[in-house]
Design a protein around this motif. Sequence first.
Motif, short mmCIF file in Angstrom:
data_model
loop_
_atom_site.label_atom_id
_atom_site.label_comp_id
_atom_site.label_asym_id
_atom_site.label_seq_id
_atom_site.Cartn_x
_atom_site.Cartn_y
_atom_site.Cartn_z
N VAL A 147 0.60 -1.23 0.06
CA VAL A 147 0.06 -0.13 -0.02
C VAL A 147 1.03 1.26 0.17
O VAL A 147 0.45 2.23 -0.93
N ALA A 148 1.94 1.06 0.57
CA ALA A 148 2.72 2.65 1.07
C ALA A 148 3.64 2.36 -0.55
O ALA A 148 3.93 3.80 -0.67
N TRP A 149 3.76 1.66 -0.86
CA TRP A 149 4.83 1.28 -2.41
C TRP A 149 3.85 2.74 -3.32
O TRP A 149 3.95 2.98 -4.07
N VAL A 150 2.29 1.51 -3.76
CA VAL A 150 1.32 1.87 -4.13
C VAL A 150 1.40 3.73 -4.58
O VAL A 150 1.17 4.44 -5.36
N ALA A 151 1.03 3.64 -3.13
CA ALA A 151 0.31 5.82 -3.11
C ALA A 151 1.55 6.03 -3.41
O ALA A 151 1.57 7.57 -3.38
N THR A 210 1.57 11.69 -10.39
CA THR A 210 -0.19 12.52 -10.41
C THR A 210 0.57 13.87 -10.62
O THR A 210 0.68 14.90 -9.17
N ASP A 211 -0.41 14.78 -10.82
CA ASP A 211 -0.29 15.91 -11.01
C ASP A 211 -1.22 16.81 -9.82
O ASP A 211 -2.16 15.88 -10.08
N MET A 212 -0.91 17.45 -8.90
CA MET A 212 -1.23 17.63 -8.23
C MET A 212 -0.90 19.04 -7.12
O MET A 212 0.03 19.83 -8.07
N ASN A 213 -2.00 19.78 -6.64
CA ASN A 213 -1.03 20.56 -5.36
C ASN A 213 0.22 20.26 -4.69
O ASN A 213 -0.23 19.77 -3.88
N PRO A 214 1.35 20.70 -5.01
CA PRO A 214 2.54 20.80 -4.07
C PRO A 214 2.26 20.43 -3.05
O PRO A 214 3.18 19.36 -2.06
N THR A 215 1.39 20.82 -2.03
CA THR A 215 1.36 21.04 -1.11
C THR A 215 0.76 20.17 0.12
O THR A 215 1.00 19.01 0.77
#
Length: 243
Positions: free
Chosen positions: A106-110, A117-122
């Motif tokens: 789960v940690a590796w997938v996350a 994935t493009d997302m908010n840097p914060t």
Amino acid sequence: MSIFKVDYEKEGAGVSKYENERPAFIRFFYVIGHRFWQIVVLNVLYIFACLPIITIGPATAGMTYVLRNYSQEQHADMFSDFLDKSKEHFKKGLLTFFLTVLVGIVAWVAFNFYTSTDMNPTVRVIALIVIIYVVYMLFAVNLYIYPMMVSFDLPFKKVLRNSWILATYKPLRNIAMMAFNILIFGLCLWFFPVSLPAILFLAFSICNLFNNFMIYPLLVKYVATPKEEVPVNEEDILFKDRT
């Protein structure tokens, strides 16, 4: 009485209770020297017992029991105790192994998700901090869970809970153990395949022995009375932190 005549009926001074007490780091190397061939054979036995992969957990329990006794300079029959404790804690060891693998996956997938994935840097930074903490706690809990499993007659939920509490309570100790384990296996990987004999004959046993020196005195102090009384002194703790 003549000063040259020995009185064999007179009581002697005896042996000081401090005579055999040595600092834990000295005892660590003493046990390695004194039990060297047992440690080598145990390392090979452990590797063979782990070959089916799913038996890694029970095999680790068996090895931990033997090396816990070695760390306290107590007797342990390498073959029979290894096999008996592996069988006795088969279910708990198996469950520990599967939970470790599950959380690791789960940690590796996350991690892959939040780094690709493009997302908010914060949001990305917060997520990665949480993942790093989860991985850290996964390793830390695994350091405590096997010594606690083989030393105390506790349900698996309490073993897991107590391991989590101690892993949270002793961060500097955890870091010291992780650093030692990473150093040993890092050197083995760096110099592989030259280091293959070290992996086959020493690496797993040495790391497990070191971990037992670090952990077992804490278990006796903070958890409960062990199933088998093994006296422990404060000096048995290899690494002391203030947390």
